[in-house]
Enzyme design. Structure first.
Site, PDB file in Angstrom:
ATOM      1  N   ASP A  13       4.354   2.326  -2.327  1.00 16.60           N
ATOM      2  CA  ASP A  13       4.955   1.225  -1.566  1.00 16.60           C
ATOM      3  C   ASP A  13       5.851   1.720  -0.433  1.00 16.60           C
ATOM      4  O   ASP A  13       6.825   1.067  -0.078  1.00 16.60           O
ATOM      5  CB  ASP A  13       5.763   0.291  -2.485  1.00 16.60           C
ATOM      6  CG  ASP A  13       4.945  -0.169  -3.670  1.00 16.60           C
ATOM      7  OD1 ASP A  13       3.788  -0.532  -3.456  1.00 16.60           O
ATOM      8  OD2 ASP A  13       5.466  -0.159  -4.799  1.00 16.60           O
ATOM      9  N   LYS A  16       2.637   2.830   3.603  1.00 14.83           N
ATOM     10  CA  LYS A  16       1.480   3.608   4.079  1.00 14.83           C
ATOM     11  C   LYS A  16       0.496   2.731   4.825  1.00 14.83           C
ATOM     12  O   LYS A  16      -0.136   3.173   5.781  1.00 14.83           O
ATOM     13  CB  LYS A  16       0.732   4.255   2.897  1.00 14.83           C
ATOM     14  CG  LYS A  16       1.513   5.295   2.153  1.00 14.83           C
ATOM     15  CD  LYS A  16       0.709   5.842   0.983  1.00 14.83           C
ATOM     16  CE  LYS A  16       0.423   4.841  -0.112  1.00 14.83           C
ATOM     17  NZ  LYS A  16       1.600   4.367  -0.843  1.00 14.83           N
ATOM     18  N   GLY A  40      -2.474  -1.930  -3.182  1.00 13.61           N
ATOM     19  CA  GLY A  40      -2.699  -3.179  -2.466  1.00 13.61           C
ATOM     20  C   GLY A  40      -1.893  -3.265  -1.204  1.00 13.61           C
ATOM     21  O   GLY A  40      -0.755  -2.797  -1.161  1.00 13.61           O
ATOM     22  N   HIS A  41      -2.500  -3.795  -0.144  1.00 13.82           N
ATOM     23  CA  HIS A  41      -1.672  -4.165   0.980  1.00 13.82           C
ATOM     24  C   HIS A  41      -2.066  -5.514   1.543  1.00 13.82           C
ATOM     25  O   HIS A  41      -3.182  -5.978   1.385  1.00 13.82           O
ATOM     26  CB  HIS A  41      -1.558  -3.089   2.070  1.00 13.82           C
ATOM     27  CG  HIS A  41      -2.801  -2.338   2.378  1.00 13.82           C
ATOM     28  ND1 HIS A  41      -2.893  -0.994   2.148  1.00 13.82           N
ATOM     29  CD2 HIS A  41      -3.959  -2.737   2.901  1.00 13.82           C
ATOM     30  CE1 HIS A  41      -4.095  -0.609   2.519  1.00 13.82           C
ATOM     31  NE2 HIS A  41      -4.762  -1.635   2.978  1.00 13.82           N
ATOM     32  N   GLN A 223      -0.747   4.787  -3.934  1.00  8.39           N
ATOM     33  CA  GLN A 223       0.437   5.154  -4.744  1.00  8.39           C
ATOM     34  C   GLN A 223       1.246   6.244  -4.023  1.00  8.39           C
ATOM     35  O   GLN A 223       1.269   6.243  -2.809  1.00  8.39           O
ATOM     36  CB  GLN A 223       0.011   5.600  -6.158  1.00  8.39           C
ATOM     37  CG  GLN A 223      -0.500   4.465  -7.036  1.00  8.39           C
ATOM     38  CD  GLN A 223      -1.978   4.201  -6.888  1.00  8.39           C
ATOM     39  OE1 GLN A 223      -2.765   5.117  -6.836  1.00  8.39           O
ATOM     40  NE2 GLN A 223      -2.361   2.943  -6.847  1.00  8.39           N
ATOM     41  N   LYS A 303       9.195  -7.327  -9.260  1.00  8.87           N
ATOM     42  CA  LYS A 303      10.322  -6.910  -8.439  1.00  8.87           C
ATOM     43  C   LYS A 303      10.448  -5.391  -8.514  1.00  8.87           C
ATOM     44  O   LYS A 303      10.352  -4.808  -9.597  1.00  8.87           O
ATOM     45  CB  LYS A 303      11.583  -7.561  -9.025  1.00  8.87           C
ATOM     46  CG  LYS A 303      12.785  -7.440  -8.156  1.00  8.87           C
ATOM     47  CD  LYS A 303      13.931  -8.240  -8.749  1.00  8.87           C
ATOM     48  CE  LYS A 303      15.183  -7.932  -7.960  1.00  8.87           C
ATOM     49  NZ  LYS A 303      16.372  -8.475  -8.579  1.00  8.87           N
ATOM     50  N   LEU A 331      13.661   1.451   8.127  1.00  8.63           N
ATOM     51  CA  LEU A 331      15.025   1.866   8.474  1.00  8.63           C
ATOM     52  C   LEU A 331      15.925   0.661   8.733  1.00  8.63           C
ATOM     53  O   LEU A 331      17.117   0.671   8.418  1.00  8.63           O
ATOM     54  CB  LEU A 331      14.979   2.731   9.742  1.00  8.63           C
ATOM     55  CG  LEU A 331      14.929   4.243   9.536  1.00  8.63           C
ATOM     56  CD1 LEU A 331      14.538   4.935  10.818  1.00  8.63           C
ATOM     57  CD2 LEU A 331      16.268   4.769   9.035  1.00  8.63           C
TER      58      LEU A 331
HETATM   59  P1  IMP Z   1      -1.311   2.095 -13.309  1.00  9.75           P
HETATM   60  O1  IMP Z   1      -1.705   2.815 -12.065  1.00  9.75           O
HETATM   61  O2  IMP Z   1      -1.650   0.644 -13.276  1.00  9.75           O
HETATM   62  O3  IMP Z   1      -1.808   2.782 -14.547  1.00  9.75           O
HETATM   63  O4  IMP Z   1       0.290   2.138 -13.394  1.00  9.75           O
HETATM   64  C1  IMP Z   1       0.989   3.348 -13.670  1.00  9.75           C
HETATM   65  C2  IMP Z   1       2.312   3.383 -12.918  1.00  9.75           C
HETATM   66  O5  IMP Z   1       2.075   3.466 -11.526  1.00  9.75           O
HETATM   67  C3  IMP Z   1       3.177   2.137 -13.100  1.00  9.75           C
HETATM   68  O6  IMP Z   1       4.528   2.523 -13.058  1.00  9.75           O
HETATM   69  C4  IMP Z   1       2.844   1.295 -11.879  1.00  9.75           C
HETATM   70  O7  IMP Z   1       3.896   0.423 -11.561  1.00  9.75           O
HETATM   71  C5  IMP Z   1       2.700   2.380 -10.845  1.00  9.75           C
HETATM   72  N1  IMP Z   1       1.799   1.990  -9.728  1.00  9.75           N
HETATM   73  C6  IMP Z   1       0.460   1.922  -9.735  1.00  9.75           C
HETATM   74  N2  IMP Z   1      -0.015   1.554  -8.541  1.00  9.75           N
HETATM   75  C7  IMP Z   1       1.048   1.403  -7.735  1.00  9.75           C
HETATM   76  C8  IMP Z   1       1.197   1.062  -6.353  1.00  9.75           C
HETATM   77  O8  IMP Z   1       0.239   0.832  -5.614  1.00  9.75           O
HETATM   78  N3  IMP Z   1       2.473   1.014  -5.892  1.00  9.75           N
HETATM   79  C9  IMP Z   1       3.558   1.308  -6.666  1.00  9.75           C
HETATM   80  N4  IMP Z   1       3.464   1.627  -7.955  1.00  9.75           N
HETATM   81  C10 IMP Z   1       2.217   1.681  -8.487  1.00  9.75           C
HETATM   82 MG    MG Z   2       1.376  -1.021  -2.517  1.00 10.15          MG
END
Ligand code: IMP
Ligand code: MG
Length: 385
Positions: A13, A16, A40-41, A223, A303, A331
């Site tokens: 998040d 990117k 996701g975006h 991620q 959140k 920023l």
């Molecule tokens: P999973 O990828 O659904 O297995 O989640 C594993 C961890 O990665 C959890 O803490 C999620 O909140 C985090 N996570 C997975 N995808 C994202 C993303 O796109 N943005 C932020 N955190 C993510």
């Molecule tokens: Mg995201």
């Protein structure tokens, strides 16, 4: 532009999407190399807002090839939903290519993801519940279904029958869930296969050919570095390799063909899900960052936890990714704060360190050492746009 990897330097998040969108304008090919619909975006096209989890936003440019690489995991239902959304805007999806060796998320993966989180109780990871971990687990266990399996209807029936029966034992015995209807799933996935067939190819070869034609290729990491399965805050990580090295494994491309690695970091830090976070702010400033920064997940709406910028993590991300460029986003969210803190080192067991500890247990004990900077009232440009 040459061949560039864009990665998240924190816990995802980082913004990117904005940076890749900017770079996509000069890219001939945009490639996703890991992750699935956990990413996701949000995109606004012709006044309409929609969310993409799998298809690179480069699809909105008429001449940009978009590739979903072999290191990704694909939820066909979600992917088809995205194709429908894009086509409903009269935008062609003919430039999309999907790797035949990417793994497919099945209904039991989503069920197992949620059920195992529940069973973990206080040990939960806080996953997105999209079946990502179980899909990658099956890939390693070698019971996974790949896109090329979907392309072979006769073999698929047999394979799904065996696999779903096997998974049903796990669903019933381990998680106390009702078994999945084998024939319903087979029919459902045969339909998905029909729809996705035109897009499925050997994407590694496509990328190699694009490189030989001296095209500009953009590799889009999902991620972030600290969520990397090998190099992140294990076990509070995702099940793939978001780091730059993942781009080679997840596309079938040799490391000598990469020219640049651009890291993206937010001017503060956020994290969604469980796990240690030394600079987390629980009070008023944390709330302020969350509300001004609109820190809610694109995929789950959760959140996000907010905190100060952590330079120890930044330093680590530079090292692990071989980053040679850094883009800082949001920023402007720091506008109006009286003072801004930046974590420059940690204190652990009375000792100062500037290095990220690879043990999550140790990381959880790290206390941030801050450098305090004076706040500023107005940024020169609005980063939100
Ligand atoms: P999973 O990828 O659904 O297995 O989640 C594993 C961890 O990665 C959890 O803490 C999620 O909140 C985090 N996570 C997975 N995808 C994202 C993303 O796109 N943005 C932020 N955190 C993510
Ligand atoms: Mg995201």
């Amino acid at each position: 532009m040459a061949n560039v990897i864009v990665i998240g330097a924190q816990w995802g998040d980082e913004g990117k999407g904005k940076i890749t969108d900017l770079l996509s304008r000069s890219a001939d090919v945009v490639v996703r190399y890991q992750g699935g619909v956990n990413a996701g975006h949000t995109i606004v096209v012709k006044g309409q807002t929609f969310k993409l989890h799998l298809i690179p936003s480069g699809i909105l440019y008429p001449d940009t090839k978009c590739i979903i690489g072999s290191g990704t995991v694909i939820d066909p239902k979600v992917l088809i939903g995205e194709l429908d959304q894009i086509e409903s805007l009269n935008i062609s999806t003919k430039n999309l290519l999907i790797s035949e060796t990417a793994h497919v998320t099945m209904p039991y993966h989503r069920l197992i993801d949620k059920a195992s989180e529940e069973q973990r109780g206080t040990h939960k990871i806080g996953t997105t519940g999209r079946g990502i971990g179980p899909t990658y687990a099956d890939k390693s266990e070698r019971t996974g279904i790949r896109m090329l399996d979907l392309m072979n209807p006769k073999g698929l029936r047999e394979q799904l029958e065996w696999t779903i029966n096997y998974k049903n034992v796990i669903l019933e015995k381990l998680y106390n869930l009702s078994p999945i209807d084998v024939s319903a799933v087979i029919e459902e996935y045969l339909e998905y296969a029909e729809r996705l067939k035109p897009y499925v190819v050997d994407t590694s070869l496509e990328i190699y050919q694009a490189i030989r034609e001296r095209r500009n290729i953009l590799f889009e990491g999902a991620q972030g570095t600290l969520l990397d399965l090998d190099h992140g805050t294990y076990p509070f990580v995702t099940s793939s390799n978001p780091v730059a090295g993942g781009a080679c494994v997840g596309t079938g491309l040799g490391p000598t063909m990469i020219d640049r690695v651009i890291g993206v970091a937010k001017a503060y830090t956020t994290r969604v899900g469980e796990g240690p976070f030394p600079t987390e702010l629980s009070g008023e400033i944390g709330e302020q960052l969350c509300s001004i920064g609109a820190e809610f997940g694109t995929t789950t709406g959760r959140k996000r936890r907010c905190g100060w910028f952590d330079a120890v993590i930044g330093r680590y991300a530079v090292r692990i990714n071989g980053m040679d460029c850094l883009a800082i986003t949001k920023l402007d969210v720091l506008d109006g704060l009286e003072e801004i803190k930046v974590c420059v080192a940690y204190e652990i067991d009375g000792t100062r360190t500037e290095h990220f500890p690879t043990s999550s247990r140790k990381f959880a004990q790290c206390r941030p050492i801050y450098k305090t900077l004076p706040g500023w009232q107005q940024s020169t440009s609005d980063c939100r746009n």
